[in-house]
Every structure is written in structure tokens, then in C-alpha cells.
Design an enzyme around this catalytic site. Structure first.
Site, PDB file in Angstrom:
ATOM      1  N   CYS A 156    -110.074   6.294 -58.991  1.00  6.03           N
ATOM      2  CA  CYS A 156    -110.445   4.797 -59.224  1.00  6.03           C
ATOM      3  C   CYS A 156    -109.305   3.757 -58.685  1.00  6.03           C
ATOM      4  O   CYS A 156    -108.376   4.356 -58.133  1.00  6.03           O
ATOM      5  CB  CYS A 156    -110.801   4.300 -60.653  1.00  6.03           C
ATOM      6  N   GLU A 189    -102.539   6.868 -73.446  1.00 10.31           N
ATOM      7  CA  GLU A 189    -103.060   5.281 -73.326  1.00 10.31           C
ATOM      8  C   GLU A 189    -103.240   4.698 -74.515  1.00 10.31           C
ATOM      9  O   GLU A 189    -102.813   3.619 -74.912  1.00 10.31           O
ATOM     10  CB  GLU A 189    -104.442   5.184 -72.532  1.00 10.31           C
ATOM     11  N   SER A 237    -107.486  15.216 -69.046  1.00 12.55           N
ATOM     12  CA  SER A 237    -108.184  13.977 -68.748  1.00 12.55           C
ATOM     13  C   SER A 237    -109.474  13.517 -69.474  1.00 12.55           C
ATOM     14  O   SER A 237    -110.134  14.076 -69.686  1.00 12.55           O
ATOM     15  CB  SER A 237    -108.529  14.140 -66.944  1.00 12.55           C
ATOM     16  N   ASN A 283    -111.201  10.675 -69.226  1.00 12.06           N
ATOM     17  CA  ASN A 283    -112.710  10.493 -68.440  1.00 12.06           C
ATOM     18  C   ASN A 283    -113.402  11.560 -67.913  1.00 12.06           C
ATOM     19  O   ASN A 283    -114.750  11.546 -67.948  1.00 12.06           O
ATOM     20  CB  ASN A 283    -112.340   9.480 -67.647  1.00 12.06           C
TER      21      ASN A 283
END
Length: 316
Positions: free
Chosen positions: A17, A131, A228, A230
């Protein structure tokens, strides 16, 4: 010997991304500007191949600022960091570059704005994920309450049920998050939501592509790292969307061929931090064993780009 036929559905969009692409560029440009070693706090993105490649170029990955010499630059990962980290870097007069994805930074700004308006935050996210730690660390302790599931909503004990706002990690399952948001709104009707969806465009687009191809696939492979978020969500989404078997692989050597015995169609996608070279490696592995017919399943076209910080665009 004749190879068995196989339809290979390739999800689009998939892989890098704009935030990941920017973060990798930041490390490469920092190495070019300041020379090796350049220190990176936490993995710049969650992908072993990316991290190993940057390490070979002179990046040193650490978990705390205590591991960084004061005279060397340090980069903060794409996942974001608590406010205390850049504050400590400034106190030590360190050169630092923030590679936090701009869409994660948007959530940080949102949290601060709600806090300034007297609202306590509820964050939908995964405990311990960088995050989540970074976002919760934008506000003082106790100002952000974490929920991971619908069941967690029932156990929330806010200061004032009428003064709440919610934010989310950017890499969550769109459908799971919608259920949690519905539970929050049912229990706290006055809760304030984000002006614009917190789950990022890349996460949403990759999940939509998986949903589109899953019903046609006997199996699905998601190229990505175990840490990860996602990528893990893509495996879950594929299974829920009707694919009988979904597997996370870091690269072609991880494929469980026995589990794929007898299949006639496979979907392939990649998490937002997985480079396309690893997808091509997986495709080549299937071509070596099957008579492959490839079919693109495109549900969106991405044109987003993020600029690197100004300090890297200026001469040394």
C-alpha cells in the site's frame, strides 16, 4: 507427465500500500543521506523479506531508543509510536524521521481532538499490536479504553457514558469492526465516531478483492507475515466469504502442497506489506506443478501516494 489444470485467481489490489511503500523509501533515502547504520525502531513494516533486504543495506532494527547511539539517525516504523518516543528522541537531541503511515497519523490526530473536547476514547484494535500501542500512547494513561471483540463492549467502564468517542486500528476486518461499532452504539448511544472510516483504504480494498474471488476458489493463499494484522485478516475474510481452505504463507517454500491436493482453483493475494516478488514466487511454484490459467479479479484501482518527510528531500 501432463500437469493437472488449475485456475489461478489473482486478487487486485494486493501487496504494498502507499503507507508501506513510503516507509520503505524513508529507510532507503535515510541510508543514502546519512550512510549506514541507520536505526529503525521496530520492524519498519511486518515482512521478513523487506526487513532482511533493508538490513543488508545497513538498517539496524531495534525495539527501544536505548539501543540507538545519540549520533545516529533513527526511524519510527509505519505502525506509529507513543508520544513518549519522539519526546525522548528530542530530549536526547537525536535525529529522527517518523515513517508513521499518514492514515495512522490521522487516527492519532482524531484521538487528540476528541480528548481536547473532553471525550474519553474507545479504541477497537488488537492488544499488543504496535499500531494499537502507538495510538493509545497519544493520550495519557486511562484515556483510551481498548476493545477487541463485541463481548468486550459489555465490560467497558467509562468515566461518563455520554462523553465517549471511538477510533479503530487501520488494519482490522471491516465486517468484525462493524459488529463492534454496532455494539458500542447500542450500549452508548451518544458515542462519537470518526469523521471518516479509520480502517484504511488499502485494508478495505484487499478484503473486498478476497470476498469477490473466494466463492470461486477451492483454496486461497495469502502472502504475508504471521505478525501482519492485515494479512491475518485476509485469511479470515477468505474463509468467511466461502473459500473452503485459506492459508497464510510468507513465501512459496511455506506452501502446504498436501493440503492443496486435488484442487482445481486457487486464489492468491498479499498483505499490504508483502512485496510482489513473493507473489510471483508463489505463482511460479504453481506453474511448476500445474497447467495454470491465470485470471485477474480486480475490484479497485489504487492511485494513492504519500510524500516522504521534508528532511529526506533536503540535501545532507
Amino acid at each position: 507427465m501432463t500437469k493437472p489444470p488449475l485456475t489461478l485467481y489473482l486478487a487486485a489490489p494486493r501487496g504494498f500500500c502507499a503507507g508501506v511503500d513510503r516507509a520503505i523509501k524513508i529507510v532507503e533515502m535515510a541510508l543514502h543521506k546519512w550512510g549506514a547504520p541507520v536505526f529503525v525502531r521496530h520492524e519498519i513494516v511486518h515482512n521478513k523479506v523487506v526487513v532482511d533486504t533493508l538490513r543488508e543495506k545497513g538498517a539496524v532494527f531495534v525495539e527501544t531508543l536505548d539501543q540507538v547511539p545519540n549520533d545516529r539517525p533513527v526511524i519510527f516504523s509505519a505502525h506509529g509510536v507513543p508520544k513518549a518516543v519522539p519526546a525522548e528522541a528530542r530530549r536526547r537531541d537525536m535525529v529522527f524521521v517518523d515513517a508513521t503511515c499518514p492514515l495512522v497519523s490521522k487516527v492519532h490526530i482524531e484521538a487528540e481532538r476528541h480528548h481536547a473536547n473532553g471525550l474519553q476514547m474507545v479504541m477497537i484494535g488488537h492488544a499488543g499490536h504496535p499500531e494499537t500501542l502507538g495510538t493509545m500512547g497519544q493520550l495519557p494513561p486511562g484515556e483510551v479504553l481498548l476493545v477487541e471483540t463485541v463481548d468486550d463492549v459489555a465490560g467497558l467502564e467509562p468515566r461518563d457514558a455520554d462523553k465517549l468517542a471511538f477510533i479503530t486500528q487501520t488494519t482490522l476486518s471491516v465486517d468484525d469492526t462493524a459488529h463492534i461499532v454496532a455494539a458500542l452504539k447500542a450500549r452508548f448511544p451518544a458515542i462519537v465516531g470518526p469523521h471518516k472510516e479509520d480502517i484504511c483504504y488499502a485494508t478495505t480494498n484487499r478484503q473486498e478483492a478476497v470476498k469477490a474471488m473466494a466463492p470461486d476458489c477451492d483454496a486461497m493463499l495469502v502472502v504475508g507475515a504471521p505478525n501482519s494484522s492485515n494479512s491475518q485478516r485476509l485469511v479470515e475474510v477468505g474463509t468467511r466469504a466461502g473459500c473452503p481452505y485459506a492459508q497464510l504463507v510468507q513465501r512459496a517454500s511455506d506452501i502446504d502442497w498436501r493440503a492443496l491436493d486435488g484442487i482445481r482453483s486457487v486464489g492468491v493475494t498479499a498483505g499490504a506489506s508483502a512485496p510482489e516478488v513473493l507473489v510471483n514466487e508463489v505463482i511460479d511454484a504453481f506453474r511448476a506443478r500445474y497447467d495454470v490459467t491465470a485470471q485477474l479479479v480486480e475490484t479497485a484501482v489504487e492511485t494513492v501516494e504519500f510524500k516522504v518527510p521534508r528532511v529526506l528531500r533536503e540535501p545532507a
